[in-house]
Design an enzyme around this catalytic site. Structure first.
Site, PDB file in Angstrom:
ATOM      1  N   ASP A  33      -1.492  -8.235   6.851  1.00 41.99           N
ATOM      2  CA  ASP A  33      -0.665  -8.125   5.646  1.00 41.99           C
ATOM      3  C   ASP A  33       0.017  -9.457   5.339  1.00 41.99           C
ATOM      4  O   ASP A  33       0.063  -9.899   4.188  1.00 41.99           O
ATOM      5  CB  ASP A  33       0.409  -7.035   5.835  1.00 41.99           C
ATOM      6  CG  ASP A  33      -0.179  -5.631   5.732  1.00 41.99           C
ATOM      7  OD1 ASP A  33      -1.403  -5.529   5.541  1.00 41.99           O
ATOM      8  OD2 ASP A  33       0.579  -4.653   5.863  1.00 41.99           O
ATOM      9  N   THR A  93       0.825  -1.218   0.000  1.00 42.55           N
ATOM     10  CA  THR A  93       0.000   0.000   0.000  1.00 42.55           C
ATOM     11  C   THR A  93       0.857   1.265   0.000  1.00 42.55           C
ATOM     12  O   THR A  93       0.441   2.294  -0.526  1.00 42.55           O
ATOM     13  CB  THR A  93      -0.925   0.020   1.229  1.00 42.55           C
ATOM     14  OG1 THR A  93      -0.143  -0.193   2.403  1.00 42.55           O
ATOM     15  CG2 THR A  93      -1.974  -1.063   1.147  1.00 42.55           C
ATOM     16  N   THR A  94       2.049   1.201   0.593  1.00 44.17           N
ATOM     17  CA  THR A  94       2.937   2.371   0.596  1.00 44.17           C
ATOM     18  C   THR A  94       3.602   2.524  -0.762  1.00 44.17           C
ATOM     19  O   THR A  94       3.639   3.618  -1.336  1.00 44.17           O
ATOM     20  CB  THR A  94       4.014   2.219   1.694  1.00 44.17           C
ATOM     21  OG1 THR A  94       3.375   1.968   2.945  1.00 44.17           O
ATOM     22  CG2 THR A  94       4.865   3.467   1.803  1.00 44.17           C
TER      23      THR A  94
END
Length: 540
Positions: free
Chosen positions: A404, A106-107
């Site tokens: 995650d 996501t980053t």
């Protein structure tokens, strides 16, 4: 016309539109609109860039209520940021899309999108039309994704030896707060997935994995329970603390004497009438308890509560019970124990009972907090990850980290191809796109080279966050990848003395990398096509 404006005519009969509240609206168009979008995207990407990689820094977010969140998970950071700008909101949604689809990366996807917008700004300044830029980006993305397929390796899942799967989970957990015991956490995530995975369909049912947290203890106390943990206790303190060979009735209907409905009037004219009513209620409830015992049940799980009188009678009848169990937990207990949820009391039969080897009550520390553990279930595939931590923030961050890791292991079961991490695939794709750009004669070649430069933003950020000289490190790895024709060479973030990510066991799923590139390009394409913004002046 509608309330937004009106149609008028001049003295020659030519029509023109008068817009309402024009003085309170602002408008950006052309290059100004593009610059505004790019600035917003770069700002959001700049916030997350320092959180990338195993040496990435955490962000502390304070909500309006004063709740504190410490995390370096891109989706969580952006979700909790108070974002006003329209394009910045799209970046938040981009991160959320990556989280929903893949669960990891996501980053990286936001950093890549920010870099693509930054490169587009330079092309716009050179007079290249936004549509030509987006076409070039599309061509470059196609080249990059095809190149990823060529450098990907097939990953063989060995159900008996899960050490390599643990390495994959450790790559994901390496950048999290919990990395001091991340092998332990990675092993728990792998064991949980292996317990519930359906290898024939190549799928994982996340409904069977429950993540429960309890403040207290330390991260090392986190454990995997082959069963269900419920944050409840037995309804009466004198009920037995454990029930062996449990046969449980799972009820979503009220478990208490029938109450008169509010729409009916019940006249009690004398003490005898009241006693009769009370005796009727007691007898009715005794019949209900007996009906449960007749089915062979020795434990009741109830979604609703029951009063103290009913609770006392259950104790007398030696029928342990648990009340106020939430809907999702009821469903998980039913799946785990092979029972059926009973919505009407009359429908309860022996066949609908759930079965478990033992149901016991756990106590924690000196706070007298209690939880129920249901183990040795009929359906052994249901598992619970029970997380401990020194405070609420660590427990919540551990939950996000485990999520995650679970998603990454699920992705490798769905698609067994992997690439190596540490920025290696981005550098390799950057070189491939650069070569493809040299073969293009049209204006799109500039956009493709810009895309190639944007891909380098990931390894640059990894090197910078690891305390290395970003440009020198990237130049060295790029030249080595070209000379040695080795796409596994990346940034040595952990200072292990080798740039070969295969030796460092830094693995990433191919599906995650592909999704990052495709989602980032789609968003960039959409933003670059916007050349006019109308909004209330306080929103601009």
């Amino acid at each position: 016309m509608d309330s937004r404006g009106s149609l008028a005519f001049d003295e020659y009969g030519r029509p023109f539109i008068i817009l309402r509240d024009q003085e309170s609206k602002s408008r950006l168009s052309g290059i100004e609109a593009h610059k505004s979008h790019i600035m917003a995207a770069k700002t959001v990407a700049g916030v997350l860039k320092t959180s990338l990689g195993p040496k990435g820094l955490d962000k502390l977010m304070v909500s309006p209520d004063g709740d504190i969140t410490i995390t370096n998970d891109g989706a969580t950071i952006l979700k909790q940021m108070d974002v006003e700008h329209q394009i910045a909101k799209l970046m938040v949604q981009l991160s959320q899309s990556q989280d929903d689809e893949i669960g990891d990366g996501t980053t990286g996807v936001v950093v890549l999108a920010g870099a693509l917008m930054e490169q587009a700004e330079k092309l716009l300044d050179r007079g290249i039309h936004p549509i030509r830029i987006t076409d070039g980006y599309e061509m470059a993305a196609k080249v990059a994704v095809e190149h990823l397929d060529t450098i990907a390796e097939n990953y063989v899942i060995n159900r008996k030896d899960t050490d390599t799967l643990t390495q994959l989970a450790m790559t994901t957990l390496g950048s999290k707060i919990i990395n001091r015991c991340h092998r332990h956490m990675a092993q728990i995530a792998v064991d949980a997935i292996m317990a519930v995975a359906d290898f024939e369909r190549r799928d994982v049912d996340f409904e069977l994995i429950k993540v429960e947290g309890k403040v207290g203890g330390k991260l090392e106390d986190t454990m995997l329970v082959k069963g269900v943990i419920v944050d409840k206790d037995f309804s009466h303190p004198q009920m037995p603390k454990s029930v062996k060979d449990a046969k449980m009735a799972i009820l979503t209907c009220p478990f208490e004497p029938p109450k008169p409905k509010t729409k009916h009037n019940l006249e009690v004219k004398s003490v005898e009438d009241y006693k009769k009513l009370r005796e009727y209620e007691l007898k009715k409830f005794e019949d209900m308890v007996q009906q449960i015992k007749d089915t062979g049940a020795n434990l009741v799980i109830c979604q609703w509560g029951f009063d103290d009188e009913a609770n006392h009678m259950l104790l007398q009848k030696q029928l342990p019970a648990v009340r106020w169990v939430g809907g999702p937990e009821i469903e998980l207990i039913a799946i785990a124990t092979g029972g059926r949820i009973v919505p009407r009391f009359e429908e309860l039969t022996k066949e609908k009972l759930g079965k478990a080897g033992i149901v016991k009550e756990l106590s924690f520390g000196t706070t007298k907090d209690k939880m129920l553990v249901i183990e040795d279930c009929h359906n052994s595939r249901a598992v619970t990850i029970f997380i401990r931590g020194g405070n609420k923030m660590i427990v919540e961050e551990a939950k996000r980290s485990i999520h995650d890791a679970l998603c990454v292991i699920r992705n490798i079961i769905k698609d067994t191809r992997i690439v190596y991490g540490g920025g290696a695939p981005e550098i390799s794709c950057s070189l491939a796109v650069g070569k493809a750009a040299d073969k293009i004669s049209t204006l799109e070649q500039y956009a493709m080279r810009a895309f190639s430069d944007a891909l380098e933003s990931i390894p640059l950020a990894l090197a910078e966050n690891s305390g290395l000289s970003p440009i020198h490190t990237l130049a060295d790895v790029k030249s080595r990848q070209t000379k040695e024709n080795n796409p596994r060479l990346g940034i040595d973030c952990l200072h292990k003395g080798t740039n070969d990510m295969k030796e460092q066991n830094v693995l990433e799923t191919l599906s995650s990398k592909r999704a990052q590139i495709m989602l980032a390009v789609q968003l960039t394409k959409m933003i670059l096509k916007i050349d006019d913004i109308r909004a209330p002046s306080d929103r601009m």
